[in-house]
Scaffold this active site. Structure first.
Site, PDB file in Angstrom:
ATOM      1  CG  HIS A   1    -123.659   8.177  34.084  1.00  0.00           C
ATOM      2  ND1 HIS A   1    -123.203   8.375  35.277  1.00  0.00           N
ATOM      3  CD2 HIS A   1    -122.671   7.360  33.351  1.00  0.00           C
ATOM      4  CE1 HIS A   1    -121.850   7.962  35.151  1.00  0.00           C
ATOM      5  NE2 HIS A   1    -121.397   7.417  34.318  1.00  0.00           N
TER       6      HIS A   1
ATOM      7  CG  HIS B   1    -119.547   4.703  30.358  1.00  0.00           C
ATOM      8  ND1 HIS B   1    -118.932   5.920  30.371  1.00  0.00           N
ATOM      9  CD2 HIS B   1    -120.148   4.697  31.850  1.00  0.00           C
ATOM     10  CE1 HIS B   1    -118.669   6.435  31.381  1.00  0.00           C
ATOM     11  NE2 HIS B   1    -119.357   5.901  32.410  1.00  0.00           N
TER      12      HIS B   1
ATOM     13  CD  GLU C   1    -118.117   8.375  34.840  1.00  0.00           C
ATOM     14  OE1 GLU C   1    -118.194   7.997  36.196  1.00  0.00           O
ATOM     15  OE2 GLU C   1    -118.306   7.649  34.189  1.00  0.00           O
TER      16      GLU C   1
ATOM     17  CG  HIS D   1    -114.864   9.331  39.555  1.00  0.00           C
ATOM     18  ND1 HIS D   1    -114.540   7.869  39.844  1.00  0.00           N
ATOM     19  CD2 HIS D   1    -115.841   9.270  38.804  1.00  0.00           C
ATOM     20  CE1 HIS D   1    -115.228   7.153  38.939  1.00  0.00           C
ATOM     21  NE2 HIS D   1    -116.128   7.852  38.271  1.00  0.00           N
TER      22      HIS D   1
ATOM     23  CG  ASN E   1    -121.070   3.642  43.735  1.00  0.00           C
ATOM     24  OD1 ASN E   1    -122.520   3.780  43.304  1.00  0.00           O
ATOM     25  ND2 ASN E   1    -120.852   2.896  44.291  1.00  0.00           N
TER      26      ASN E   1
ATOM     27  NE  ARG F   1    -117.576  11.887  65.801  1.00  0.00           N
ATOM     28  CZ  ARG F   1    -117.849  10.923  66.616  1.00  0.00           C
ATOM     29  NH1 ARG F   1    -119.097  11.114  67.413  1.00  0.00           N
ATOM     30  NH2 ARG F   1    -117.082   9.563  66.409  1.00  0.00           N
TER      31      ARG F   1
ATOM     32  CG  ASP G   1    -121.860   4.269  35.449  1.00  0.00           C
ATOM     33  OD1 ASP G   1    -121.251   4.388  34.489  1.00  0.00           O
ATOM     34  OD2 ASP G   1    -121.185   3.973  36.889  1.00  0.00           O
TER      35      ASP G   1
ATOM     36  CB  ALA H   1    -115.611  -2.048  35.941  1.00  0.00           C
ATOM     37  N   GLY H   2    -118.886   0.048  36.336  1.00  0.00           N
ATOM     38  CA  GLY H   2    -120.011   0.284  35.674  1.00  0.00           C
ATOM     39  C   GLY H   2    -120.886  -0.858  35.862  1.00  0.00           C
TER      40      GLY H   2
END
Length: 382
Positions: free
Chosen positions: A58, A60, A128, A193, A217, A225, A272, A306-307
């Site tokens: 993972h 980008h 992703e 997400h 994330n 609970r 990421d 953001a990453g």
């Protein structure tokens, strides 16, 4: 005659235990593992430990270039940079962008797999998005978020020659159950997400989801609970989970707890990372959105994370410093991700017949040497 013999290092063997042995390389494969080997270019690695090359499933972007740029030269730049960090295999990862941009990115990655640049090898693509929750999109661009569409996904999969290794989904979205059933026959399907609760996540696992994207994330966390997605992952031995181990996305104490809960076989370290990885702080971009990087932390204007700007080597060092056992951290950066993309017969551990992807670490866990596909890619001589 061997092409290369790595001598006098302690090695992490295929069972992820320490062993005293030399490693002989012939061509791009490991040909023999035994003490006292001779008969080739000998490299003395006394005082080092040899681990498998890191596998990032993972990622980008890094060094100013992004998978979604659909630029072969950019991907070549990523390959060249990543190998200096001990990453010998990776999956360029797309964002929630337009259909045309995803398609172009997939085709570009396929081109680079057919014409491999120097450095880290490309194993396939991680998608992703765009099949995620608009309400928990994180740094993904909302205008391109859409409900799961297997027909569209299959067209993308076929158009790039089936190189998609992972695809993300929010299982609460309309059409998700059928998408999971069908897509899981082609590649690994990951929960991501999402606003799913524990029951929804468990149902998704029954349907075929077997991976969790950047655990904690952009998903409901673990409450006493309300177990949420995190609790569902911990509770299901079929599911492996990504962890971003920069100390920013997840607190070090939570990382220790998570590695204990997941065990040695289910944790997957990922970066990421975005464009600013390997670059100075400043203004950057991710998925068409402006990102502000300060002290290595990347955020959108509204403060959304953001990453990352990290890499797997740094994350392994972080984890060891935070109390996670070295061998556990190494397996989470090598064999476990290799299993997730069905490449563990070729990479991910030190074994005769596998690719000679090896990283020599010194006593401070700094990189002394990287061997990628049998060739010395990095040699940081003392």
């Amino acid at each position: 005659m061997y092409s290369l013999i790595l001598k006098n290092a302690k090695i992490v063997d295929d069972s992820f235990r320490f062993a005293d042995a030399d490693i002989a390389v012939e061509g791009d494969k490991i040909s023999e593992i035994a003490p006292g080997l001779t008969g080739g270019e000998e490299i003395d690695l006394t005082g080092c430990v040899l681990v498998p090359g890191f596998v990032d499933v993972h990622i980008h972007a890094c060094v100013g270039t992004d998978t979604c740029d659909a630029d072969p030269d950019g991907l070549a730049k990523m390959c060249a940079h990543l190998v200096t960090k001990g990453v010998t295999t990776f999956c360029p990862t797309t964002m929630t962008v337009s259909h045309e941009e995803i398609l172009n990115a997939l085709k570009t990655v396929k081109y680079c797999m057919d014409h491999p640049p120097k450095g880290a090898a490309i194993a396939g693509v991680n998608m992703e998005g765009p099949y995620i929750s608009l309400k928990n999109k994180g740094a993904q661009k909302g205008e391109f978020v859409k409900d799961p569409d297997f027909k569209e996904f299959k067209e993308l999969y076929d158009a790039c020659g089936g190189i998609i290794k992972l695809v993300d989904i929010a299982p609460e979205c309309p059409g998700a159950p059928e998408f999971i059933r069908q897509a899981s026959k082609l590649c690994k399907v990951s929960i991501a997400h999402t606003l799913a609760d524990y029951d929804c996540a468990k149902h998704a696992f029954e349907l075929g989801v077997a991976h969790a994207t950047h655990l904690y994330n952009a998903m409901p966390g673990l409450k006493h609970r309300e177990p949420g997605v995190v609790g569902a992952v911990f509770d299901d031995p079929r599911v492996r989970a990504e962890l971003i181990c920069d100390g920013f996305h997840i607190h070090p104490a939570v990382l220790r707890v998570s590695f204990d809960a997941l065990g040695k076989d289910r944790a997957v370290i990922v970066s990421d990372s975005m464009r600013s990885a390997g670059e100075p702080d400043g203004i950057s971009e991710l998925g068409g959105q402006t990102v502000y990087v300060k002290n290595g932390q990347a955020r959108l204007k509204d403060g959304t994370i953001a990453g990352s700007t990290t890499n797997l080597h740094q994350e392994v060092k972080n984890l060891v410093g935070w109390g996670v056992p070295f061998l556990t951290a190494v397996q989470a950066a090598t064999l476990n991700p290799a299993r997730e993309i069905q490449e563990d017969e070729r990479i991910g551990s030190i074994k005769v017949g596998k690719f000679a992807d090896l990283v020599a670490l010194d006593s401070d866990l700094n990189i002394r040497m990287v061997v990628a596909r049998g060739k010395i890619a990095v040699d940081n001589k003392e």
